[in-house]
Design a protein around this motif. Sequence first.
Motif: not given
Length: 247
Positions: A161-162, A196-197, A104-110, A165-171
């Motif tokens: 956004k970054k 938007r993100i 689980d992550t808050n997404g602020t640390l790509p 995008a990284l999370v979306s690289s997973l299935p």
Amino acid sequence: MRTLPLDEPAGVLIKTTCVDYPGLVAGSFFLHGCNLRCPYCYNSALVTPGTGQMNTIRDFFDLMEKRQGILKGIVISGGEPLINPYTPVIIRKAREFGYKVKLDTNGTLPGPLEALLDSEELRPDFIAMDIKTSPGRYGELLCPTQTGLQDASQDFETALKKSAALVSSLPCESREFRTVLVPPLVEKNDIDEMTRILPEDASWQFAQFQNQGCLNPSYNEINPYTDDEARKLVEYARTLIKGARLR
């Protein structure tokens, strides 16, 4: 490499959960430490030093060993696990025991997120990323004394956004995005900005705000959305992201 102590208080252990890892019975460890100070956070012991009853990493390792064959996955949460040095230690141990790993992550640390995904050894099997409010409002989630990467002038939209995008690289079946419906922070216009993100095929899971034990006591006085209000917000989100759901 410095060896981290396993017998010092490090977080909160949940021995069994059927909701934290979609589709799996799991054990969860909520690591201490976070780079945000969300006013509605109910895990104040994880973000405020020296408060609350804590478990050790060894407690978690013992659980993983004893419950092989019963638990199928482990969840590393927080706080924010991407700032915690124990996260890779836990992942390695979970792999030894044959568990699936959810982060689980808050997404602020790509940056740290990308480092995990680039490592075959450390790549999580499932990632849940929080989308807390409009990117432009993330300054409201910061501790006033924080500086550097977490400064309010940071371009949170770029970071989020970054990470998305990284999370979306997973299935698709190995990722989700999550939002708590906090009335002051998540309104219809915020949902517009949050989309938007997100990728178009996002699984976007909404949860009702609970006004108990909030980090900022004033949020205990805020009434959650009614069921009908929450339903309408999620229905609106679904017109933008088809995978929006209210849990």
